[in-house]
Design an enzyme around this catalytic site. Structure first.
Site, short mmCIF file in Angstrom:
data_model
loop_
_atom_site.label_atom_id
_atom_site.label_comp_id
_atom_site.label_asym_id
_atom_site.label_seq_id
_atom_site.Cartn_x
_atom_site.Cartn_y
_atom_site.Cartn_z
N PHE A 124 -5.74 -17.16 11.03
CA PHE A 124 -4.27 -16.73 10.72
C PHE A 124 -4.09 -15.45 11.25
O PHE A 124 -4.70 -14.40 11.00
CB PHE A 124 -4.38 -16.70 9.07
N GLU A 364 -5.38 -9.31 3.19
CA GLU A 364 -4.52 -9.96 2.39
C GLU A 364 -3.58 -9.13 1.66
O GLU A 364 -3.20 -9.46 0.46
CB GLU A 364 -5.23 -11.27 1.82
C1 LIG Z 1 -12.79 -7.86 8.04
C2 LIG Z 1 -11.32 -8.02 8.08
C3 LIG Z 1 -10.46 -9.34 8.16
C4 LIG Z 1 -9.32 -9.58 8.15
N1 LIG Z 1 -8.84 -10.84 8.46
C5 LIG Z 1 -7.49 -10.89 8.91
C6 LIG Z 1 -6.96 -12.39 9.24
O1 LIG Z 1 -7.73 -13.24 9.24
N2 LIG Z 1 -5.79 -12.21 9.80
C7 LIG Z 1 -4.92 -11.25 9.57
O2 LIG Z 1 -3.75 -11.51 9.93
N3 LIG Z 1 -5.15 -9.99 9.07
C8 LIG Z 1 -6.52 -9.93 8.73
N4 LIG Z 1 -7.23 -8.58 8.31
C9 LIG Z 1 -6.06 -7.36 8.58
C10 LIG Z 1 -5.93 -6.84 7.03
O3 LIG Z 1 -5.12 -7.80 6.40
C11 LIG Z 1 -5.08 -5.46 7.41
O4 LIG Z 1 -6.12 -4.76 7.45
C12 LIG Z 1 -4.37 -5.13 6.12
O5 LIG Z 1 -3.18 -5.83 5.77
C13 LIG Z 1 -4.25 -3.44 6.12
O6 LIG Z 1 -3.36 -3.48 7.31
P1 LIG Z 1 -3.94 -2.25 8.45
O7 LIG Z 1 -5.36 -2.30 8.54
O8 LIG Z 1 -2.98 -1.99 9.52
O9 LIG Z 1 -3.79 -0.63 7.39
P2 LIG Z 1 -2.31 0.04 7.06
O10 LIG Z 1 -1.15 -0.85 6.93
O11 LIG Z 1 -2.16 1.07 8.36
O12 LIG Z 1 -2.69 0.81 5.80
C14 LIG Z 1 -3.29 2.12 5.88
C15 LIG Z 1 -3.42 2.66 4.52
O13 LIG Z 1 -1.85 3.00 4.01
C16 LIG Z 1 -1.43 2.37 3.09
N5 LIG Z 1 0.03 1.99 3.19
C17 LIG Z 1 0.46 1.12 4.03
N6 LIG Z 1 1.75 1.09 3.89
C18 LIG Z 1 1.80 1.57 2.37
C19 LIG Z 1 3.14 1.86 1.62
N7 LIG Z 1 4.20 1.45 1.84
N8 LIG Z 1 2.89 2.54 0.47
C20 LIG Z 1 1.75 2.72 -0.16
N9 LIG Z 1 0.67 2.78 0.79
C21 LIG Z 1 0.66 2.13 2.20
C22 LIG Z 1 -2.41 1.02 2.73
O14 LIG Z 1 -2.39 0.64 1.49
C23 LIG Z 1 -3.61 1.71 3.44
O15 LIG Z 1 -4.39 2.50 2.30
C24 LIG Z 1 -8.38 -8.28 8.27
C25 LIG Z 1 -9.00 -7.15 8.08
C26 LIG Z 1 -10.39 -7.03 8.05
C27 LIG Z 1 -10.76 -5.63 7.88
#
Ligand SMILES: Cc1cc2nc3c(=O)[nH]c(=O)nc-3n(C[C@H](O)[C@H](O)[C@H](O)COP(=O)(O)OP(=O)(O)OC[C@H]3O[C@@H](n4cnc5c(N)ncnc54)[C@H](O)[C@@H]3O)c2cc1C
Length: 385
Positions: A124, A364
Protein backbone atom coordinates in the site's frame (compact mmCIF):
# COMPACT_ATOMS: atom_id res chain seq x y z
CA UNK A 1 -27.63 -3.80 20.57
CA UNK A 2 -23.99 -4.85 20.55
CA UNK A 3 -23.72 -8.55 21.19
CA UNK A 4 -20.28 -9.65 22.45
CA UNK A 5 -21.23 -13.33 22.54
CA UNK A 6 -19.10 -15.23 20.02
CA UNK A 7 -20.81 -17.70 17.70
CA UNK A 8 -19.65 -21.33 17.63
CA UNK A 9 -17.92 -20.62 14.33
CA UNK A 10 -16.10 -17.60 15.74
CA UNK A 11 -14.92 -19.66 18.72
CA UNK A 12 -13.66 -22.34 16.38
CA UNK A 13 -11.80 -19.87 14.16
CA UNK A 14 -10.25 -18.26 17.23
CA UNK A 15 -9.17 -21.64 18.60
CA UNK A 16 -7.67 -22.60 15.24
CA UNK A 17 -5.82 -19.28 14.94
CA UNK A 18 -4.58 -19.52 18.52
CA UNK A 19 -3.28 -23.03 18.07
CA UNK A 20 -1.64 -22.08 14.75
CA UNK A 21 -0.01 -18.98 16.28
CA UNK A 22 1.40 -21.04 19.17
CA UNK A 23 2.61 -23.88 16.95
CA UNK A 24 3.91 -22.07 13.87
CA UNK A 25 4.33 -18.35 14.49
CA UNK A 26 5.55 -17.82 18.06
CA UNK A 27 8.43 -20.35 17.86
CA UNK A 28 9.95 -18.54 14.85
CA UNK A 29 9.43 -14.98 16.06
CA UNK A 30 12.67 -14.57 18.01
CA UNK A 31 15.01 -15.86 15.30
CA UNK A 32 13.24 -13.89 12.56
CA UNK A 33 13.51 -10.79 14.73
CA UNK A 34 17.20 -11.38 15.50
CA UNK A 35 18.05 -12.06 11.85
CA UNK A 36 15.77 -9.39 10.37
CA UNK A 37 14.37 -12.25 8.32
CA UNK A 38 11.15 -11.76 6.38
CA UNK A 39 9.84 -15.31 6.66
CA UNK A 40 8.10 -15.95 3.34
CA UNK A 41 7.69 -19.65 4.17
CA UNK A 42 5.67 -18.68 7.24
CA UNK A 43 3.68 -16.15 5.18
CA UNK A 44 2.69 -19.03 2.89
CA UNK A 45 1.58 -21.11 5.88
CA UNK A 46 -0.56 -18.20 7.05
CA UNK A 47 -2.07 -17.97 3.57
CA UNK A 48 -2.67 -21.73 3.52
CA UNK A 49 -4.72 -21.34 6.71
CA UNK A 50 -6.96 -18.87 4.86
CA UNK A 51 -5.78 -16.00 7.06
CA UNK A 52 -4.77 -13.70 4.20
CA UNK A 53 -7.79 -11.97 2.77
CA UNK A 54 -10.13 -13.70 5.24
CA UNK A 55 -12.74 -10.94 4.79
CA UNK A 56 -12.68 -11.31 0.99
CA UNK A 57 -15.79 -13.03 -0.45
CA UNK A 58 -15.31 -16.72 -1.20
CA UNK A 59 -15.91 -16.21 -4.92
CA UNK A 60 -12.61 -14.30 -5.07
CA UNK A 61 -10.64 -16.81 -3.02
CA UNK A 62 -11.24 -15.41 0.47
CA UNK A 63 -13.01 -16.93 3.45
CA UNK A 64 -15.86 -14.43 3.51
CA UNK A 65 -15.71 -13.99 7.29
CA UNK A 66 -17.07 -10.94 9.08
CA UNK A 67 -14.93 -8.27 10.72
CA UNK A 68 -15.38 -9.64 14.21
CA UNK A 69 -14.03 -13.02 13.13
CA UNK A 70 -11.20 -11.35 11.24
CA UNK A 71 -10.33 -9.41 14.42
CA UNK A 72 -10.06 -12.66 16.38
CA UNK A 73 -7.63 -14.08 13.81
CA UNK A 74 -5.53 -10.91 13.80
CA UNK A 75 -5.40 -10.80 17.60
CA UNK A 76 -3.96 -14.31 17.74
CA UNK A 77 -1.42 -13.64 15.01
CA UNK A 78 -0.47 -10.37 16.72
CA UNK A 79 0.12 -12.25 19.96
CA UNK A 80 2.49 -14.54 18.07
CA UNK A 81 4.45 -11.99 16.04
CA UNK A 82 3.68 -8.45 14.92
CA UNK A 83 5.84 -8.79 11.80
CA UNK A 84 3.51 -11.52 10.55
CA UNK A 85 0.47 -9.60 11.78
CA UNK A 86 1.63 -6.71 9.62
CA UNK A 87 1.56 -9.00 6.57
CA UNK A 88 -2.03 -9.97 7.36
CA UNK A 89 -3.08 -6.37 7.99
CA UNK A 90 -1.48 -4.95 4.84
CA UNK A 91 -2.57 -7.68 2.45
CA UNK A 92 -6.06 -8.14 3.87
CA UNK A 93 -7.10 -4.69 5.03
CA UNK A 94 -5.12 -2.21 2.99
CA UNK A 95 -4.93 -4.07 -0.31
CA UNK A 96 -7.72 -6.68 -0.53
CA UNK A 97 -10.44 -4.65 1.17
CA UNK A 98 -9.69 -1.76 -1.23
CA UNK A 99 -9.99 -4.07 -4.21
CA UNK A 100 -13.24 -5.54 -2.89
CA UNK A 101 -14.74 -2.12 -2.37
CA UNK A 102 -13.31 -0.14 -5.29
CA UNK A 103 -11.99 -2.58 -7.88
CA UNK A 104 -13.66 -3.40 -11.19
CA UNK A 105 -14.76 -6.99 -11.74
CA UNK A 106 -11.64 -7.60 -13.88
CA UNK A 107 -9.34 -6.10 -11.26
CA UNK A 108 -10.90 -8.23 -8.53
CA UNK A 109 -10.60 -11.39 -10.57
CA UNK A 110 -7.04 -10.67 -11.55
CA UNK A 111 -5.67 -9.86 -8.11
CA UNK A 112 -7.80 -11.14 -5.25
CA UNK A 113 -7.33 -14.91 -5.72
CA UNK A 114 -3.54 -14.47 -5.94
CA UNK A 115 -3.46 -12.28 -2.85
CA UNK A 116 -5.65 -14.60 -0.77
CA UNK A 117 -3.66 -17.71 -1.71
CA UNK A 118 -0.30 -16.08 -0.96
CA UNK A 119 0.80 -16.47 -4.58
CA UNK A 120 1.22 -12.70 -4.64
CA UNK A 121 1.75 -10.15 -1.91
CA UNK A 122 0.46 -6.61 -2.20
CA UNK A 123 1.62 -3.35 -0.68
CA UNK A 124 0.00 0.00 0.00
CA UNK A 125 1.93 3.00 -1.27
CA UNK A 126 0.58 6.15 0.31
CA UNK A 127 3.38 7.67 2.42
CA UNK A 128 6.20 9.59 0.72
CA UNK A 129 9.47 11.04 2.00
CA UNK A 130 7.85 14.49 2.37
CA UNK A 131 4.27 13.37 2.93
CA UNK A 132 3.19 11.44 6.01
CA UNK A 133 0.34 12.65 8.21
CA UNK A 134 -0.71 15.19 5.59
CA UNK A 135 -1.55 12.35 3.25
CA UNK A 136 -3.41 14.40 0.65
CA UNK A 137 -0.32 16.40 -0.16
CA UNK A 138 1.22 13.82 -2.50
CA UNK A 139 4.21 14.61 -4.69
CA UNK A 140 3.95 11.46 -6.80
CA UNK A 141 2.49 12.47 -10.16
CA UNK A 142 0.36 10.54 -12.63
CA UNK A 143 0.19 12.01 -16.09
CA UNK A 144 -2.30 11.01 -18.76
CA UNK A 145 -0.71 9.37 -21.82
CA UNK A 146 -2.25 7.64 -24.78
CA UNK A 147 -4.10 4.57 -23.43
CA UNK A 148 -2.97 4.97 -19.84
CA UNK A 149 -0.85 6.80 -17.32
CA UNK A 150 2.78 7.65 -16.62
CA UNK A 151 3.62 7.69 -12.91
CA UNK A 152 6.70 9.24 -11.29
CA UNK A 153 7.63 9.69 -7.69
CA UNK A 154 8.76 7.96 -4.53
CA UNK A 155 7.06 6.15 -1.66
CA UNK A 156 8.55 5.72 1.79
CA UNK A 157 8.15 3.16 4.61
CA UNK A 158 6.14 0.75 2.50
CA UNK A 159 5.52 -2.57 4.27
CA UNK A 160 6.11 -5.65 2.06
CA UNK A 161 7.33 -3.39 -0.74
CA UNK A 162 10.34 -5.52 -1.65
CA UNK A 163 8.30 -8.72 -1.91
CA UNK A 164 5.05 -7.53 -3.47
CA UNK A 165 3.79 -8.31 -6.95
CA UNK A 166 1.20 -5.55 -6.72
CA UNK A 167 1.56 -2.03 -5.38
CA UNK A 168 -1.38 0.26 -4.73
CA UNK A 169 0.10 3.61 -5.66
CA UNK A 170 -1.64 6.84 -4.77
CA UNK A 171 -0.68 9.70 -7.07
CA UNK A 172 -1.73 13.24 -7.87
CA UNK A 173 -3.11 13.78 -11.38
CA UNK A 174 -3.71 17.53 -11.02
CA UNK A 175 -2.07 19.45 -8.15
CA UNK A 176 -4.57 22.33 -8.51
CA UNK A 177 -7.37 19.98 -7.50
CA UNK A 178 -5.66 18.82 -4.24
CA UNK A 179 -7.75 15.91 -2.78
CA UNK A 180 -9.86 15.96 -5.92
CA UNK A 181 -6.91 15.09 -8.15
CA UNK A 182 -5.69 12.00 -6.32
CA UNK A 183 -6.04 8.63 -8.03
CA UNK A 184 -5.19 5.08 -7.02
CA UNK A 185 -3.32 2.79 -9.42
CA UNK A 186 -2.77 -0.95 -9.34
CA UNK A 187 0.87 -1.11 -10.38
CA UNK A 188 2.54 -4.47 -11.08
CA UNK A 189 5.94 -4.22 -9.43
CA UNK A 190 7.69 -5.75 -12.44
CA UNK A 191 6.73 -2.71 -14.53
CA UNK A 192 9.74 -1.01 -16.16
CA UNK A 193 10.83 1.97 -14.05
CA UNK A 194 9.56 0.48 -10.77
CA UNK A 195 12.27 -0.29 -8.21
CA UNK A 196 12.52 -0.85 -4.47
CA UNK A 197 15.08 -0.55 -1.74
CA UNK A 198 15.10 -2.24 1.67
CA UNK A 199 14.93 -0.11 4.81
CA UNK A 200 16.99 -1.45 7.72
CA UNK A 201 17.80 -0.33 11.25
CA UNK A 202 14.24 -0.36 12.60
CA UNK A 203 13.63 -0.40 16.37
CA UNK A 204 11.21 -3.29 16.02
CA UNK A 205 9.14 -5.17 13.46
CA UNK A 206 12.48 -6.50 12.32
CA UNK A 207 10.93 -9.59 10.77
CA UNK A 208 8.76 -7.40 8.55
CA UNK A 209 9.85 -6.10 5.18
CA UNK A 210 9.91 -2.31 4.79
CA UNK A 211 10.75 -0.57 1.53
CA UNK A 212 11.30 2.63 -0.28
CA UNK A 213 9.60 2.56 -3.71
CA UNK A 214 10.81 4.50 -6.74
CA UNK A 215 8.60 5.07 -9.75
CA UNK A 216 10.55 6.45 -12.64
CA UNK A 217 8.15 7.08 -15.54
CA UNK A 218 6.27 3.86 -14.87
CA UNK A 219 3.63 3.38 -17.58
CA UNK A 220 0.39 1.56 -16.84
CA UNK A 221 -2.75 1.05 -18.90
CA UNK A 222 -6.17 2.56 -18.22
CA UNK A 223 -7.12 -0.73 -16.59
CA UNK A 224 -4.66 0.03 -13.76
CA UNK A 225 -6.76 2.89 -12.46
CA UNK A 226 -8.88 1.75 -9.49
CA UNK A 227 -12.03 3.79 -8.94
CA UNK A 228 -12.22 7.18 -10.62
CA UNK A 229 -9.67 9.96 -10.81
CA UNK A 230 -10.38 12.05 -7.72
CA UNK A 231 -11.45 9.06 -5.63
CA UNK A 232 -7.92 8.16 -4.56
CA UNK A 233 -8.07 9.94 -1.21
CA UNK A 234 -11.40 8.30 -0.36
CA UNK A 235 -9.95 4.92 -1.32
CA UNK A 236 -6.94 5.50 0.94
CA UNK A 237 -9.12 6.56 3.88
CA UNK A 238 -11.47 3.59 3.48
CA UNK A 239 -8.45 1.26 3.37
CA UNK A 240 -7.20 2.83 6.60
CA UNK A 241 -10.60 2.28 8.22
CA UNK A 242 -9.99 -1.41 7.74
CA UNK A 243 -6.24 -1.24 8.38
CA UNK A 244 -6.56 0.63 11.67
CA UNK A 245 -9.01 -1.98 12.88
CA UNK A 246 -6.51 -4.68 12.02
CA UNK A 247 -3.63 -2.90 13.77
CA UNK A 248 -5.83 -2.43 16.83
CA UNK A 249 -6.77 -6.12 16.89
CA UNK A 250 -3.10 -7.09 16.59
CA UNK A 251 -2.33 -4.83 19.54
CA UNK A 252 -4.92 -6.62 21.66
CA UNK A 253 -2.77 -9.68 20.93
CA UNK A 254 0.32 -7.84 22.22
CA UNK A 255 -1.59 -6.84 25.38
CA UNK A 256 -2.77 -10.43 25.92
CA UNK A 257 0.68 -11.87 25.21
CA UNK A 258 2.27 -9.42 27.66
CA UNK A 259 -0.27 -10.41 30.30
CA UNK A 260 0.08 -14.17 29.74
CA UNK A 261 3.88 -14.01 29.87
CA UNK A 262 3.78 -11.85 33.02
CA UNK A 263 1.38 -14.12 34.91
CA UNK A 264 3.42 -17.22 34.06
CA UNK A 265 6.70 -15.57 35.03
CA UNK A 266 5.39 -13.94 38.21
CA UNK A 267 4.02 -17.24 39.54
CA UNK A 268 7.29 -19.02 38.81
CA UNK A 269 9.85 -16.45 39.88
CA UNK A 270 10.52 -16.33 43.63
CA UNK A 271 12.03 -13.49 45.68
CA UNK A 272 11.94 -12.96 49.45
CA UNK A 273 10.89 -16.60 49.70
CA UNK A 274 7.67 -16.14 47.73
CA UNK A 275 6.48 -16.01 44.12
CA UNK A 276 6.72 -12.39 42.96
CA UNK A 277 3.05 -12.67 41.90
CA UNK A 278 2.16 -12.49 45.57
CA UNK A 279 3.56 -8.96 45.97
CA UNK A 280 0.97 -6.21 45.73
CA UNK A 281 3.06 -3.96 43.50
CA UNK A 282 3.50 -6.80 40.99
CA UNK A 283 -0.22 -7.49 41.23
CA UNK A 284 -0.84 -3.86 40.36
CA UNK A 285 1.22 -4.21 37.17
CA UNK A 286 -0.76 -7.31 36.28
CA UNK A 287 -4.16 -5.85 37.09
CA UNK A 288 -3.41 -2.79 34.94
CA UNK A 289 -2.63 -5.13 32.07
CA UNK A 290 -5.87 -7.06 32.60
CA UNK A 291 -7.92 -3.85 32.50
CA UNK A 292 -6.11 -2.44 29.44
CA UNK A 293 -6.40 -5.71 27.54
CA UNK A 294 -10.13 -5.96 28.27
CA UNK A 295 -10.75 -2.33 27.36
CA UNK A 296 -8.77 -2.57 24.11
CA UNK A 297 -10.56 -5.77 23.11
CA UNK A 298 -13.95 -4.25 23.89
CA UNK A 299 -13.23 -1.25 21.67
CA UNK A 300 -12.01 -3.49 18.83
CA UNK A 301 -15.10 -5.69 19.09
CA UNK A 302 -17.34 -2.63 19.04
CA UNK A 303 -15.63 -1.33 15.88
CA UNK A 304 -15.96 -4.78 14.31
CA UNK A 305 -19.64 -4.96 15.15
CA UNK A 306 -20.23 -1.53 13.61
CA UNK A 307 -18.46 -2.65 10.43
CA UNK A 308 -20.41 -5.91 10.28
CA UNK A 309 -23.70 -4.08 10.67
CA UNK A 310 -22.80 -1.44 8.06
CA UNK A 311 -22.90 1.43 10.53
CA UNK A 312 -20.54 4.43 10.38
CA UNK A 313 -17.39 3.47 12.25
CA UNK A 314 -14.49 5.77 11.30
CA UNK A 315 -14.42 7.48 14.71
CA UNK A 316 -14.92 4.26 16.65
CA UNK A 317 -12.16 2.60 14.62
CA UNK A 318 -9.82 5.49 15.46
CA UNK A 319 -10.79 5.18 19.14
CA UNK A 320 -9.97 1.45 19.05
CA UNK A 321 -6.69 2.09 17.18
CA UNK A 322 -5.60 4.89 19.50
CA UNK A 323 -6.42 3.00 22.68
CA UNK A 324 -5.22 -0.46 21.67
CA UNK A 325 -1.89 0.73 20.27
CA UNK A 326 -1.06 2.88 23.28
CA UNK A 327 -2.25 0.08 25.58
CA UNK A 328 0.05 -2.38 23.80
CA UNK A 329 3.03 -0.10 24.46
CA UNK A 330 2.06 0.23 28.13
CA UNK A 331 1.36 -3.49 28.62
CA UNK A 332 4.60 -4.57 26.95
CA UNK A 333 6.53 -2.06 29.05
CA UNK A 334 4.86 -3.29 32.24
CA UNK A 335 5.56 -6.89 31.24
CA UNK A 336 9.29 -6.10 31.05
CA UNK A 337 9.02 -4.69 34.57
CA UNK A 338 7.41 -7.89 35.84
CA UNK A 339 10.22 -9.93 34.26
CA UNK A 340 12.98 -7.82 35.81
CA UNK A 341 16.35 -8.22 34.09
CA UNK A 342 15.07 -11.26 32.22
CA UNK A 343 12.57 -9.01 30.47
CA UNK A 344 15.37 -7.03 28.91
CA UNK A 345 16.67 -9.87 26.74
CA UNK A 346 14.88 -11.97 24.14
CA UNK A 347 14.59 -15.19 26.18
CA UNK A 348 11.03 -13.96 26.74
CA UNK A 349 8.83 -12.29 24.12
CA UNK A 350 8.17 -9.13 26.13
CA UNK A 351 11.04 -6.92 24.94
CA UNK A 352 10.07 -7.73 21.34
CA UNK A 353 6.47 -6.90 22.19
CA UNK A 354 7.57 -3.44 23.29
CA UNK A 355 9.76 -2.79 20.25
CA UNK A 356 7.04 -4.08 17.90
CA UNK A 357 4.23 -2.21 19.64
CA UNK A 358 6.09 1.05 19.28
CA UNK A 359 5.45 1.41 15.55
CA UNK A 360 1.72 0.89 15.93
CA UNK A 361 1.26 4.36 17.43
CA UNK A 362 2.95 5.73 14.29
CA UNK A 363 1.72 3.86 11.25
CA UNK A 364 -1.75 3.99 9.75
CA UNK A 365 -2.07 7.42 11.30
CA UNK A 366 -0.12 8.48 14.39
CA UNK A 367 -1.83 8.71 17.78
CA UNK A 368 -1.99 12.48 17.28
CA UNK A 369 -3.83 12.03 13.99
CA UNK A 370 -6.31 9.58 15.63
CA UNK A 371 -6.97 12.22 18.31
CA UNK A 372 -7.68 14.82 15.63
CA UNK A 373 -10.15 12.44 13.96
CA UNK A 374 -11.87 11.70 17.27
CA UNK A 375 -12.04 15.36 18.29
CA UNK A 376 -13.24 16.35 14.80
CA UNK A 377 -16.23 14.08 15.32
CA UNK A 378 -16.78 15.44 18.82
CA UNK A 379 -16.52 19.15 17.98
CA UNK A 380 -17.40 19.34 14.31
CA UNK A 381 -14.14 21.24 13.78
CA UNK A 382 -11.39 19.85 11.58
CA UNK A 383 -7.89 20.61 12.87
CA UNK A 384 -6.28 18.93 9.88
CA UNK A 385 -7.06 21.56 7.26
C1 LIG B 1 7.68 0.25 9.89
C2 LIG B 1 6.74 1.16 9.14
C3 LIG B 1 5.87 0.63 8.20
C4 LIG B 1 5.03 1.47 7.45
N1 LIG B 1 4.24 0.93 6.47
C5 LIG B 1 3.58 1.77 5.62
C6 LIG B 1 2.88 1.25 4.48
O1 LIG B 1 2.82 0.04 4.25
N2 LIG B 1 2.28 2.14 3.62
C7 LIG B 1 2.32 3.49 3.84
O2 LIG B 1 1.78 4.22 3.01
N3 LIG B 1 2.95 4.01 4.92
C8 LIG B 1 3.58 3.18 5.81
N4 LIG B 1 4.25 3.70 6.91
C9 LIG B 1 4.28 5.16 7.09
C10 LIG B 1 3.46 5.65 8.27
O3 LIG B 1 2.10 5.53 7.99
C11 LIG B 1 3.91 7.11 8.54
O4 LIG B 1 5.20 7.04 9.11
C12 LIG B 1 2.94 7.85 9.44
O5 LIG B 1 1.73 8.10 8.77
C13 LIG B 1 3.51 9.18 9.95
O6 LIG B 1 4.02 9.94 8.90
P1 LIG B 1 5.50 10.53 9.02
O7 LIG B 1 6.42 9.44 9.40
O8 LIG B 1 5.79 11.28 7.78
O9 LIG B 1 5.44 11.52 10.25
P2 LIG B 1 4.95 13.05 10.23
O10 LIG B 1 3.64 13.17 9.53
O11 LIG B 1 6.07 13.90 9.74
O12 LIG B 1 4.71 13.30 11.77
C14 LIG B 1 5.77 13.60 12.69
C15 LIG B 1 5.14 13.96 14.03
O13 LIG B 1 4.30 15.13 13.86
C16 LIG B 1 3.00 14.85 14.31
N5 LIG B 1 2.01 15.58 13.51
C17 LIG B 1 1.93 15.67 12.15
N6 LIG B 1 0.88 16.41 11.79
C18 LIG B 1 0.26 16.77 12.95
C19 LIG B 1 -0.89 17.56 13.24
N7 LIG B 1 -1.65 18.12 12.29
N8 LIG B 1 -1.20 17.74 14.55
C20 LIG B 1 -0.47 17.19 15.52
N9 LIG B 1 0.63 16.44 15.31
C21 LIG B 1 0.99 16.25 14.03
C22 LIG B 1 2.84 13.34 14.16
O14 LIG B 1 1.81 12.82 14.99
C23 LIG B 1 4.22 12.89 14.59
O15 LIG B 1 4.29 12.85 15.97
C24 LIG B 1 5.04 2.86 7.71
C25 LIG B 1 5.89 3.38 8.69
C26 LIG B 1 6.73 2.56 9.39
C27 LIG B 1 7.66 3.18 10.42
Amino acid sequence: MIDFELTDEQRLVRETAREFADREIAPRARENDRNEHFDTELVQKIADMGFLGAIVPEEYGGRGVDYRTYGLIVEEIGRGCSAMRTVVSVVTSLVCSSLVRWGSEEQKQEWLPQLCSGEALGCFGLTEPDTGSDAANLKTRAQRIDGGWRISGGKMWISLGNYSKLALVFAQTDPDKQHGGIACFLVPTDSPGFSTQEIHGKLGLKGSDTAELSLDDVEVGDDALMGEVGEGFKIAMSALDSGRYSVAAGCVGICQGSLDASIAYAKERRQFGKPIASFQLVQELISDMVVETDAARGLVWRAGWLKDTDRPNTTETSIAKLYATEAAVRCANAAIQVHGGSGYVDDYPVERYLRDARVTTLYEGTSQIQKLIIARAATGLNAMT
